[in-house]
Design an enzyme around this catalytic site. Structure first.
Site, mmCIF file in Angstrom:
data_model
loop_
_atom_site.group_PDB
_atom_site.id
_atom_site.type_symbol
_atom_site.label_atom_id
_atom_site.label_comp_id
_atom_site.label_asym_id
_atom_site.label_seq_id
_atom_site.Cartn_x
_atom_site.Cartn_y
_atom_site.Cartn_z
ATOM 1 N N GLU A 1 84.733 108.486 50.149
ATOM 2 C CA GLU A 1 84.321 108.418 48.734
ATOM 3 C C GLU A 1 85.242 109.224 47.816
ATOM 4 O O GLU A 1 85.352 108.919 46.631
ATOM 5 C CB GLU A 1 82.873 108.887 48.568
ATOM 6 C CG GLU A 1 81.854 107.781 48.785
ATOM 7 C CD GLU A 1 82.070 106.578 47.864
ATOM 8 O OE1 GLU A 1 82.226 106.753 46.647
ATOM 9 O OE2 GLU A 1 82.099 105.445 48.377
ATOM 10 N N GLY A 2 85.889 110.257 48.350
ATOM 11 C CA GLY A 2 86.851 111.022 47.536
ATOM 12 C C GLY A 2 88.011 110.135 47.121
ATOM 13 O O GLY A 2 88.365 110.059 45.932
ATOM 14 N N HIS A 3 88.594 109.427 48.107
ATOM 15 C CA HIS A 3 89.684 108.502 47.776
ATOM 16 C C HIS A 3 89.187 107.404 46.835
ATOM 17 O O HIS A 3 89.874 107.025 45.892
ATOM 18 C CB HIS A 3 90.204 107.810 49.035
ATOM 19 C CG HIS A 3 90.772 108.726 50.072
ATOM 20 N ND1 HIS A 3 90.176 108.930 51.288
ATOM 21 C CD2 HIS A 3 91.888 109.480 50.084
ATOM 22 C CE1 HIS A 3 90.910 109.757 52.012
ATOM 23 N NE2 HIS A 3 91.952 110.125 51.310
ATOM 24 N N ASP B 1 92.908 118.927 46.814
ATOM 25 C CA ASP B 1 94.134 119.542 47.351
ATOM 26 C C ASP B 1 94.817 120.266 46.194
ATOM 27 O O ASP B 1 95.776 119.764 45.605
ATOM 28 C CB ASP B 1 95.017 118.459 47.978
ATOM 29 C CG ASP B 1 94.323 117.822 49.170
ATOM 30 O OD1 ASP B 1 94.344 118.414 50.249
ATOM 31 O OD2 ASP B 1 93.702 116.747 48.993
ATOM 32 N N VAL C 1 85.161 115.204 45.293
ATOM 33 C CA VAL C 1 83.896 114.559 45.653
ATOM 34 C C VAL C 1 83.360 115.254 46.907
ATOM 35 O O VAL C 1 84.105 115.499 47.859
ATOM 36 C CB VAL C 1 84.099 113.056 45.917
ATOM 37 C CG1 VAL C 1 82.805 112.402 46.382
ATOM 38 C CG2 VAL C 1 84.616 112.377 44.655
ATOM 39 N N GLN D 1 98.529 121.196 46.309
ATOM 40 C CA GLN D 1 99.329 119.959 46.306
ATOM 41 C C GLN D 1 99.452 119.398 44.887
ATOM 42 O O GLN D 1 100.543 119.048 44.445
ATOM 43 C CB GLN D 1 98.680 118.938 47.239
ATOM 44 C CG GLN D 1 99.299 117.564 47.157
ATOM 45 C CD GLN D 1 98.715 116.621 48.201
ATOM 46 O OE1 GLN D 1 99.002 116.752 49.378
ATOM 47 N NE2 GLN D 1 97.899 115.679 47.780
ATOM 48 N N GLY E 1 95.193 107.143 54.057
ATOM 49 C CA GLY E 1 94.205 106.240 54.653
ATOM 50 C C GLY E 1 92.969 106.973 55.136
ATOM 51 O O GLY E 1 92.716 108.112 54.749
HETATM 52 P P1 AMP Z 1 94.843 112.274 51.706
HETATM 53 O O1 AMP Z 1 94.584 110.897 52.197
HETATM 54 O O2 AMP Z 1 94.027 113.329 52.372
HETATM 55 O O3 AMP Z 1 96.310 112.608 51.622
HETATM 56 O O4 AMP Z 1 94.338 112.287 50.204
HETATM 57 C C1 AMP Z 1 94.805 111.351 49.259
HETATM 58 C C2 AMP Z 1 94.359 111.771 47.891
HETATM 59 O O5 AMP Z 1 92.934 111.814 47.843
HETATM 60 C C3 AMP Z 1 94.850 113.174 47.500
HETATM 61 O O6 AMP Z 1 95.250 113.161 46.130
HETATM 62 C C4 AMP Z 1 93.639 114.016 47.704
HETATM 63 O O7 AMP Z 1 93.619 115.168 46.891
HETATM 64 C C5 AMP Z 1 92.534 113.061 47.327
HETATM 65 N N1 AMP Z 1 91.259 113.482 47.929
HETATM 66 C C6 AMP Z 1 91.024 113.753 49.234
HETATM 67 N N2 AMP Z 1 89.756 114.174 49.416
HETATM 68 C C7 AMP Z 1 89.180 114.184 48.190
HETATM 69 C C8 AMP Z 1 87.884 114.522 47.695
HETATM 70 N N3 AMP Z 1 86.911 114.954 48.509
HETATM 71 N N4 AMP Z 1 87.647 114.400 46.372
HETATM 72 C C9 AMP Z 1 88.626 113.976 45.535
HETATM 73 N N5 AMP Z 1 89.872 113.628 45.925
HETATM 74 C C10 AMP Z 1 90.140 113.730 47.237
#
Ligand code: AMP
Length: 290
Positions: free
Chosen positions: A41-43, A156, A182, A159, A37
């Site tokens: 913009e990455g998500h 990540d 992103v 991961q 959550g």
């Molecule tokens: P998180 O909510 O931090 O567990 O991230 C969920 C997913 O979004 C994971 O697969 C992350 O690698 C991806 N994610 C987080 N930040 C970015 C980003 N800046 N650019 C691309 N994917 C991202």
């Protein structure tokens, strides 16, 4: 694709399974985007790719307690759920699954997934137990949703490497799609944890990206001494009083073993505390033959 229908939000594994089963029986391609959550913009880029390439997209929102260590930010992790749901609806997501922790980890829960080797180095060395929590929750969500494809971010790096390894080792019938990192305009990788940074820390945090670029340029210029490049990355991070580096390494992009000499494909990986916020970033370095 078939994305014009309304967003359904559920906390129930049974409702999730039934909806997915129904979609699959209609021949729809199922995509899933696992997140904690606080969507940025990455998500959203992962969600867009899922919506563009699948018919029925499930976004998983769960701040997974088992991947947080003692003294980490589990309690304070941002949870702007109303905004997250709006973003999912606007992006064409069909279902958001937000399970309560006790549904995922009922009393007496005792089954864990360990990806040996990859779990203990780098992030795993600094955050013992973190990747056991990650591998376990990702396997659970893949079992619950059984998507055709699951989307993860290159941000990540360790991961996604570990998840691809687990999927291969356990013969899981799912495609893993990795989406590019992103970044903010100045290069800082987007992260839910960037919200913790005060203005001075936010300004300093750009050094993580700069250090990665520095490594990339050095190898493009023909650097042979990996240790010296790593030292230079650490030096750049330490150029701000607000930054305490954890590691800055050059590694093999598949095994994540640290390199002693350059090779055509490498990954630069950084973790650093900026103020009290721990950030990570990485960059693939691909050298064309000279
Ligand atoms: P998180 O909510 O931090 O567990 O991230 C969920 C997913 O979004 C994971 O697969 C992350 O690698 C991806 N994610 C987080 N930040 C970015 C980003 N800046 N650019 C691309 N994917 C991202």
């Amino acid at each position: 694709m078939n994305q014009s229908q309304e967003l359904v939000v559920t906390t129930s594994p049974d409702e999730l399974r039934m909806a997915v089963r129904q979609a699959r029986s209609e021949g729809q391609r199922i995509g899933c985007v696992p997140t904690m959550g606080a969507l940025h913009e990455g998500h959203i880029s992962l969600i867009r790719q899922a919506v563009d390439t699948c018919d029925f997209v499930v976004v998983w929102i769960f701040v997974n307690p088992t991947q947080f260590g003692e003294g980490e930010d589990l309690q304070t992790y941002p949870r702007p759920i109303e905004e997250d749901l709006k973003k999912c609806g606007a992006a064409g997501v069909r279902m958001v699954f937000m399970p309560p922790p006790e549904v995922i980890y009922p009393d007496g829960y005792s089954t864990w997934v360990e990806v040996a080797g990859l779990s203990e180095i780098l992030e795993g060395a600094s955050r013992p137990g973190h990747f056991r929590g990650v591998a376990t929750i990702v396997l659970k969500l893949l079992n619950l949703i059984q998507p055709d494809v699951a989307f993860f971010g290159a941000k990540d790096y360790q991961q996604q490497t570990l998840i691809r390894r687990m999927v291969r080792d356990l013969n899981l019938p799912v495609e893993i799609a990795i989406c590019p990192t992103v970044r903010e305009e100045d290069g800082l990788a987007m992260s839910s944890r960037n919200a913790y940074l005060n203005p001075a820390e936010r300004a300093a945090a750009i050094r993580l990206f700069e250090a990665l670029q520095l490594a990339d340029s050095r190898f493009r210029e023909g650097a042979e001494d990996v240790a010296a490049v790593q030292e230079e990355m650490l030096g750049h991070l330490r150029g701000s009083d607000l930054i305490e580096p954890d590691y800055a390494v050059i590694a093999d992009p598949d095994s994540l073993e640290q390199l002693t000499s350059p090779q055509p494909r490498m990954v630069a990986l950084i973790a650093a505390r900026v103020g009290s916020t721990r950030l990570i970033d990485n960059q693939l370095i691909e050298l064309s033959p000279r």
